[in-house]
Design an enzyme around this catalytic site. Structure first.
Site, PDB file in Angstrom:
ATOM      1  N   GLY A  23      63.540  40.389  62.301  1.00 13.02           N
ATOM      2  CA  GLY A  23      62.171  40.078  62.701  1.00 13.02           C
ATOM      3  C   GLY A  23      61.433  39.346  61.600  1.00 13.02           C
ATOM      4  N   GLY A  24      62.157  38.478  60.901  1.00 13.64           N
ATOM      5  CA  GLY A  24      61.652  37.934  59.650  1.00 13.64           C
ATOM      6  C   GLY A  24      60.555  36.899  59.769  1.00 13.64           C
ATOM      7  N   GLY A  51      57.747  37.189  61.328  1.00 14.35           N
ATOM      8  CA  GLY A  51      56.415  37.772  61.390  1.00 14.35           C
ATOM      9  C   GLY A  51      55.704  37.676  60.054  1.00 14.35           C
ATOM     10  N   GLN A  52      54.447  38.035  60.076  1.00 16.52           N
ATOM     11  CA  GLN A  52      53.609  37.981  58.874  1.00 16.52           C
ATOM     12  C   GLN A  52      54.210  38.765  57.717  1.00 16.52           C
ATOM     13  OE1 GLN A  52      49.995  40.058  59.701  1.00 16.52           O
ATOM     14  NE2 GLN A  52      49.230  39.966  57.610  1.00 16.52           N
ATOM     15  N   ASP A  56      65.804  36.009  62.624  1.00 13.96           N
ATOM     16  CA  ASP A  56      64.954  36.162  63.804  1.00 13.96           C
ATOM     17  C   ASP A  56      65.673  35.500  64.966  1.00 13.96           C
ATOM     18  OD1 ASP A  56      62.586  36.332  65.579  1.00 13.96           O
ATOM     19  OD2 ASP A  56      61.494  36.708  63.725  1.00 13.96           O
ATOM     20  N   ILE A  57      65.092  35.618  66.169  1.00 11.15           N
ATOM     21  CA  ILE A  57      65.640  34.933  67.336  1.00 11.15           C
ATOM     22  C   ILE A  57      64.892  33.630  67.614  1.00 11.15           C
ATOM     23  CG2 ILE A  57      66.513  37.033  68.427  1.00 11.15           C
ATOM     24  CD1 ILE A  57      64.048  36.974  70.264  1.00 11.15           C
ATOM     25  N   ASP A 105      70.017  38.601  66.630  1.00  8.94           N
ATOM     26  CA  ASP A 105      69.472  39.328  67.779  1.00  8.94           C
ATOM     27  C   ASP A 105      69.831  40.793  67.606  1.00  8.94           C
ATOM     28  OD1 ASP A 105      68.756  40.448  70.184  1.00  8.94           O
ATOM     29  OD2 ASP A 105      69.955  39.077  71.424  1.00  8.94           O
ATOM     30  N   ILE A 106      68.836  41.650  67.411  1.00 10.41           N
ATOM     31  CA  ILE A 106      69.123  43.055  67.129  1.00 10.41           C
ATOM     32  C   ILE A 106      69.727  43.785  68.320  1.00 10.41           C
ATOM     33  CG2 ILE A 106      67.340  43.227  65.349  1.00 10.41           C
ATOM     34  CD1 ILE A 106      65.671  44.804  67.446  1.00 10.41           C
ATOM     35  N   TYR A 114      54.850  51.712  71.817  1.00 10.15           N
ATOM     36  CA  TYR A 114      55.043  51.331  70.415  1.00 10.15           C
ATOM     37  C   TYR A 114      54.977  52.562  69.514  1.00 10.15           C
ATOM     38  CZ  TYR A 114      54.119  49.131  65.871  1.00 10.15           C
ATOM     39  OH  TYR A 114      54.161  48.768  64.553  1.00 10.15           O
TER      40      TYR A 114
END
Length: 375
Positions: free
Chosen positions: A64-65, A67-68, A90-91, A108-109, A197
């Site tokens: 998920g790299g 992201g902020q 990331d994807i 892809d996790i 979440y």
């Protein structure tokens, strides 16, 4: 390698032994802290995992790299460990500046085989798992949130356990619910969140701790408060008012807040958040009395934040138009985090209080605004 020779001997004995009620080979593998999943091929079983102690620096994979937090953490870790020792994944296709700043790879996790190949081929020793669907998106698509936040986590846990990785998974103030103590909220208390979440983050905390006790996984987790950064635009989250006020103050001089003026929530500037993540990952294992810690820097209300901004921009006009959905979420979250265990165990200490936060945000956003006007 003695362990692998022992495995080969056990496997040979198992294959030659007559059918009986003996324990299957996978149990023997689990008992020596290999993957909790069944090893399915000889090539998989012969993989040589390089532990952190065998290298000068860790080799880090961030999921998920884009992201902020992922981009910011990669920048921090590359300064410390070297550019090529930190891989963003990331994807999505990365922007040019991110792609040219250091190694990037598609990941892809939900694809277990793809993740496993990345860890093996790049000799990963640290894994930072930022991939997740956040609260608003998750509530709009619960099946997808369940797949990404829970099934994806299970893939990460199994791969980390199999290859002896040090694993970091962030948690959140959203992991608490309306029955949790709110002021302050301790590390250990009732957690009954009401979003997918939040539920998935409680699941991550408990699964990580289980894998630590059951398989010896070096799992580490921090519960982040609301994170404030000048590098990204607000995304419609409950704590995003604390970012939006700076943009509006500079651009229009007017700000409409969607939370009540006395709504108190724990907050942190992004630099403190990223530094805390690095510090807990580097903390000696003997200093960790638990595997999931609260961290905090400050706790303020919209009114207190507005007053501090008005010290720098006295003409700022603030009004309140309450969003009932966001207000209900905020009212179920902690008002203040008790992070005394993090401070006592591994020396956590924040740098940014409210005045420093306000000055830093105004400097960054004001500078960007002046550059945009000049262009």
């Amino acid at each position: 390698m003695p362990v692998l020779r022992a495995l080969s001997k056990v496997a040979k004995q198992a294959l030659l032994a007559p059918a009986c009620g003996c324990q299957p080979l996978t149990v023997a593998i689990r008992n020596i802290s290999f993957s909790p999943r069944q090893v399915t091929s000889g090539s998989d079983a012969s993989f040589h995992s390089v532990s952190f102690s065998e290298t000068d620096h860790p080799k880090v994979l961030i999921t998920g790299g884009l992201g902020q937090l992922g981009v910011g953490l990669a920048k921090l870790l590359r300064k410390r460990f070297g550019k090529n020792n930190v891989i963003l994944s990331d994807i999505r296709k990365p922007p040019s500046n991110v792609f040219h700043s250091g190694p990037f790879i598609y990941s892809d996790i939900l694809d277990y085989k793809n993740l496993r190949e990345i860890v093996v081929n790049n000799r990963i020793t640290w894994l930072v798992h930022y991939s997740a669907l956040l609260s608003a998106v998750g509530e709009a698509n619960v099946p997808l949130a369940r797949a990404v936040n829970i099934t994806g986590l299970h893939n990460i846990l199994d791969i980390a356990a199999e290859h002896g990785l040090r694993l970091f998974v962030p948690s959140t103030i959203g992991a608490f619910g309306p029955t949790s103590p709110r002021n302050p909220t301790p590390d250990l208390c009732v957690q009954r969140p009401r979003t997918i979440y939040g539920v998935s983050k409680v699941h991550a905390e408990l699964m990580g701790e289980y894998y630590h006790h059951r398989y010896g996984l070096d799992f580490r987790c921090l519960r982040y408060p609301g994170i404030i950064s000048a590098d990204s635009q607000p995304g419609g989250g409950t704590t995003d008012y604390a970012v939006q006020i700076f943009h509006d103050a500079i651009k229009t001089g007017k700000f409409e807040c969607n939370l009540k003026p006395d709504t108190r929530l724990p907050m942190m500037y992004i630099d403190d958040c990223l530094r805390a993540t690095l510090e807990v990952m580097e903390a000696p294992v003997e200093t960790l009395s638990m595997r999931t810690y609260n961290i905090n820097a400050m706790s303020f209300t919209p009114e207190e934040l507005a007053n501090e901004v008005q010290k720098q921009l006295p003409d700022l006009q603030v009004t309140y138009e309450i969003d009932s959905v966001r207000q209900a979420i905020a009212d179920s979250w902690p008002m203040n985090f008790d992070d005394s265990n993090a401070r006592n165990d591994w020396g956590w200490k924040h740098d940014y209080d409210l005045p420093e936060l306000v000055q830093t945000m105004l400097n960054f956003i004001g500078s960007d605004s002046r550059i945009a006007q000049a262009n």
